[in-house]
Design an enzyme around this catalytic site. Structure first.
Site, PDB file in Angstrom:
ATOM      1  N   LYS A  11      -2.103  -8.489  13.604  1.00  4.98           N
ATOM      2  CA  LYS A  11      -3.119  -9.486  13.262  1.00  4.98           C
ATOM      3  C   LYS A  11      -4.400  -8.838  12.711  1.00  4.98           C
ATOM      4  O   LYS A  11      -4.614  -7.635  12.869  1.00  4.98           O
ATOM      5  CB  LYS A  11      -3.413 -10.346  14.508  1.00  4.98           C
ATOM      6  CG  LYS A  11      -2.170 -11.123  15.002  1.00  4.98           C
ATOM      7  CD  LYS A  11      -2.537 -12.116  16.099  1.00  4.98           C
ATOM      8  CE  LYS A  11      -1.308 -12.911  16.538  1.00  4.98           C
ATOM      9  NZ  LYS A  11      -1.653 -13.991  17.500  1.00  4.98           N
ATOM     10  N   TYR A  51       2.716 -21.576  11.758  1.00  9.45           N
ATOM     11  CA  TYR A  51       2.334 -22.004  13.106  1.00  9.45           C
ATOM     12  C   TYR A  51       2.512 -23.513  13.318  1.00  9.45           C
ATOM     13  O   TYR A  51       1.865 -24.082  14.210  1.00  9.45           O
ATOM     14  CB  TYR A  51       0.880 -21.617  13.381  1.00  9.45           C
ATOM     15  CG  TYR A  51       0.676 -20.163  13.776  1.00  9.45           C
ATOM     16  CD1 TYR A  51       1.382 -19.601  14.848  1.00  9.45           C
ATOM     17  CD2 TYR A  51      -0.228 -19.349  13.105  1.00  9.45           C
ATOM     18  CE1 TYR A  51       1.185 -18.277  15.231  1.00  9.45           C
ATOM     19  CE2 TYR A  51      -0.436 -18.011  13.490  1.00  9.45           C
ATOM     20  CZ  TYR A  51       0.278 -17.491  14.543  1.00  9.45           C
ATOM     21  OH  TYR A  51       0.085 -16.186  14.931  1.00  9.45           O
ATOM     22  N   PHE A  59      -6.532 -25.327  19.657  1.00 10.41           N
ATOM     23  CA  PHE A  59      -6.951 -24.060  19.046  1.00 10.41           C
ATOM     24  C   PHE A  59      -6.344 -23.829  17.665  1.00 10.41           C
ATOM     25  O   PHE A  59      -6.535 -22.763  17.068  1.00 10.41           O
ATOM     26  CB  PHE A  59      -6.618 -22.884  19.974  1.00 10.41           C
ATOM     27  CG  PHE A  59      -5.147 -22.769  20.338  1.00 10.41           C
ATOM     28  CD1 PHE A  59      -4.228 -22.198  19.464  1.00 10.41           C
ATOM     29  CD2 PHE A  59      -4.694 -23.219  21.574  1.00 10.41           C
ATOM     30  CE1 PHE A  59      -2.887 -22.066  19.804  1.00 10.41           C
ATOM     31  CE2 PHE A  59      -3.342 -23.116  21.921  1.00 10.41           C
ATOM     32  CZ  PHE A  59      -2.446 -22.539  21.020  1.00 10.41           C
ATOM     33  N   ARG A  87       8.782  -8.240  22.715  1.00 10.82           N
ATOM     34  CA  ARG A  87       7.892  -9.005  23.605  1.00 10.82           C
ATOM     35  C   ARG A  87       7.407  -8.143  24.777  1.00 10.82           C
ATOM     36  O   ARG A  87       6.273  -8.267  25.224  1.00 10.82           O
ATOM     37  CB  ARG A  87       8.584 -10.277  24.081  1.00 10.82           C
ATOM     38  CG  ARG A  87       8.794 -11.252  22.913  1.00 10.82           C
ATOM     39  CD  ARG A  87       9.562 -12.493  23.313  1.00 10.82           C
ATOM     40  NE  ARG A  87       8.822 -13.339  24.223  1.00 10.82           N
ATOM     41  CZ  ARG A  87       7.803 -14.121  23.859  1.00 10.82           C
ATOM     42  NH1 ARG A  87       7.410 -14.138  22.608  1.00 10.82           N
ATOM     43  NH2 ARG A  87       7.196 -14.878  24.745  1.00 10.82           N
ATOM     44  N   ARG A 104      -1.020  -5.477  23.449  1.00 13.67           N
ATOM     45  CA  ARG A 104      -2.120  -6.434  23.638  1.00 13.67           C
ATOM     46  C   ARG A 104      -3.162  -5.922  24.624  1.00 13.67           C
ATOM     47  O   ARG A 104      -4.351  -6.189  24.471  1.00 13.67           O
ATOM     48  CB  ARG A 104      -1.564  -7.792  24.042  1.00 13.67           C
ATOM     49  CG  ARG A 104      -0.971  -8.520  22.818  1.00 13.67           C
ATOM     50  CD  ARG A 104      -0.076  -9.629  23.201  1.00 13.67           C
ATOM     51  NE  ARG A 104       0.285 -10.484  22.082  1.00 13.67           N
ATOM     52  CZ  ARG A 104       1.293 -11.344  22.111  1.00 13.67           C
ATOM     53  NH1 ARG A 104       2.021 -11.478  23.219  1.00 13.67           N
ATOM     54  NH2 ARG A 104       1.582 -12.077  21.056  1.00 13.67           N
ATOM     55  N   ASN A 114      -5.214 -11.446  19.670  1.00 12.18           N
ATOM     56  CA  ASN A 114      -4.414 -10.657  20.606  1.00 12.18           C
ATOM     57  C   ASN A 114      -3.550  -9.596  19.924  1.00 12.18           C
ATOM     58  O   ASN A 114      -2.517  -9.202  20.437  1.00 12.18           O
ATOM     59  CB  ASN A 114      -3.569 -11.590  21.501  1.00 12.18           C
ATOM     60  CG  ASN A 114      -2.600 -12.437  20.713  1.00 12.18           C
ATOM     61  OD1 ASN A 114      -2.611 -12.422  19.477  1.00 12.18           O
ATOM     62  ND2 ASN A 114      -1.734 -13.172  21.399  1.00 12.18           N
ATOM     63  N   HIS A 117       1.661 -10.661  16.796  1.00 11.71           N
ATOM     64  CA  HIS A 117       2.566 -11.786  17.028  1.00 11.71           C
ATOM     65  C   HIS A 117       3.975 -11.232  17.071  1.00 11.71           C
ATOM     66  O   HIS A 117       4.292 -10.292  16.350  1.00 11.71           O
ATOM     67  CB  HIS A 117       2.479 -12.820  15.896  1.00 11.71           C
ATOM     68  CG  HIS A 117       3.645 -13.768  15.889  1.00 11.71           C
ATOM     69  ND1 HIS A 117       3.696 -14.868  16.713  1.00 11.71           N
ATOM     70  CD2 HIS A 117       4.825 -13.737  15.212  1.00 11.71           C
ATOM     71  CE1 HIS A 117       4.868 -15.482  16.532  1.00 11.71           C
ATOM     72  NE2 HIS A 117       5.552 -14.815  15.621  1.00 11.71           N
ATOM     73  N   GLU A 128      11.209 -17.269  11.020  1.00  9.30           N
ATOM     74  CA  GLU A 128      10.011 -16.534  10.588  1.00  9.30           C
ATOM     75  C   GLU A 128      10.342 -15.481   9.535  1.00  9.30           C
ATOM     76  O   GLU A 128       9.598 -15.305   8.566  1.00  9.30           O
ATOM     77  CB  GLU A 128       9.334 -15.919  11.821  1.00  9.30           C
ATOM     78  CG  GLU A 128       8.805 -16.996  12.773  1.00  9.30           C
ATOM     79  CD  GLU A 128       8.306 -16.479  14.118  1.00  9.30           C
ATOM     80  OE1 GLU A 128       7.847 -17.297  14.925  1.00  9.30           O
ATOM     81  OE2 GLU A 128       8.386 -15.249  14.368  1.00  9.30           O
TER      82      GLU A 128
HETATM   83  P1  CMP Z   1       1.129 -15.954  18.647  1.00  7.80           P
HETATM   84  O1  CMP Z   1       2.270 -15.200  19.224  1.00  7.80           O
HETATM   85  O2  CMP Z   1       0.648 -15.521  17.309  1.00  7.80           O
HETATM   86  O3  CMP Z   1       1.494 -17.502  18.583  1.00  7.80           O
HETATM   87  C1  CMP Z   1       0.542 -18.534  18.747  1.00  7.80           C
HETATM   88  C2  CMP Z   1      -0.821 -17.994  19.006  1.00  7.80           C
HETATM   89  O4  CMP Z   1      -1.760 -18.919  19.443  1.00  7.80           O
HETATM   90  C3  CMP Z   1      -0.754 -16.974  20.109  1.00  7.80           C
HETATM   91  O5  CMP Z   1      -0.103 -15.827  19.660  1.00  7.80           O
HETATM   92  C4  CMP Z   1      -2.204 -16.818  20.463  1.00  7.80           C
HETATM   93  O6  CMP Z   1      -2.856 -15.786  19.734  1.00  7.80           O
HETATM   94  C5  CMP Z   1      -2.783 -18.155  20.057  1.00  7.80           C
HETATM   95  N1  CMP Z   1      -3.281 -18.846  21.235  1.00  7.80           N
HETATM   96  C6  CMP Z   1      -2.596 -19.203  22.324  1.00  7.80           C
HETATM   97  N2  CMP Z   1      -3.416 -19.819  23.210  1.00  7.80           N
HETATM   98  C7  CMP Z   1      -4.651 -19.823  22.646  1.00  7.80           C
HETATM   99  C8  CMP Z   1      -5.919 -20.307  23.067  1.00  7.80           C
HETATM  100  N3  CMP Z   1      -6.076 -20.912  24.255  1.00  7.80           N
HETATM  101  N4  CMP Z   1      -6.958 -20.148  22.227  1.00  7.80           N
HETATM  102  C9  CMP Z   1      -6.801 -19.552  21.023  1.00  7.80           C
HETATM  103  N5  CMP Z   1      -5.609 -19.066  20.579  1.00  7.80           N
HETATM  104  C10 CMP Z   1      -4.557 -19.200  21.385  1.00  7.80           C
END
Ligand code: CMP
Length: 141
Positions: A11, A51, A59, A87, A104, A114, A117, A128
């Site tokens: 990211k 997404y 969010f 994971r 992470r 974070n 992904h 994906e």
């Molecule tokens: P990702 O694996 O990219 O898939 C969905 C993303 O949503 C997840 O990682 C997080 O980075 C993001 N995400 C999940 N919960 C929250 C939250 N409470 N606020 C902001 N981003 C979030």
């Protein structure tokens, strides 16, 4: 048990802190190979499609604006049980809860930013990879 493919994104926050190298090193050290890779800036529409399952979440807007804020590294990772192995290497979604030594924990800033992904199932991985590597031959399995 054959080789499996999964989809990974480094990211914008991790690209910005020059962590592409150390993150890829963690994948390679843990038995995952880079089968395809490209550094791109995601377009808004493309990111919203990626997404789509999170569209109703509060969010969602923040997530799309963060993910389009700078370059991201898109990758196909190959290896035995690649989806679940990836994971494990990434750690929990929230960096504050991620086990020590995971990507992470090392490079994540908060639950949104974070660092990486990773596909959550082989079915998601197929969808994906199809979105971003449809015409790509996976040459390093
Ligand atoms: P990702 O694996 O990219 O898939 C969905 C993303 O949503 C997840 O990682 C997080 O980075 C993001 N995400 C999940 N919960 C929250 C939250 N409470 N606020 C902001 N981003 C979030």
């Amino acid at each position: 048990m054959g080789t499996e493919l999964t989809f990974s994104i480094i990211k914008p926050n991790a690209v910005k802190k020059n962590a592409i190298g150390p993150i890829i090193a963690l994948f390679e050290k843990n038995g995952l190979k880079i089968a395809a890779a490209k550094l791109v800036r995601l377009e808004k529409a493309q990111c919203e499609e990626f997404y789509a399952e999170h569209k109703a979440r509060p969010f969602f807007g923040e997530l799309v604006s963060f993910m389009t804020s700078g370059p991201v590294m898109l990758m196909a990772l190959a290896g035995e049980n690649a989806v679940s192995k990836n994971r494990e290497i990434m750690g929990a979604t929230d960096p504050a809860k991620a086990a020590a030594g995971t990507i992470r924990a090392l490079y994540g800033d908060n639950v949104g930013e974070n660092a990486v992904h990773g596909s959550d199932s082989p079915q998601s991985a197929m969808r994906e990879l199809n979105l971003f590597f449809k015409e790509t031959e996976f040459v390093n399995k």
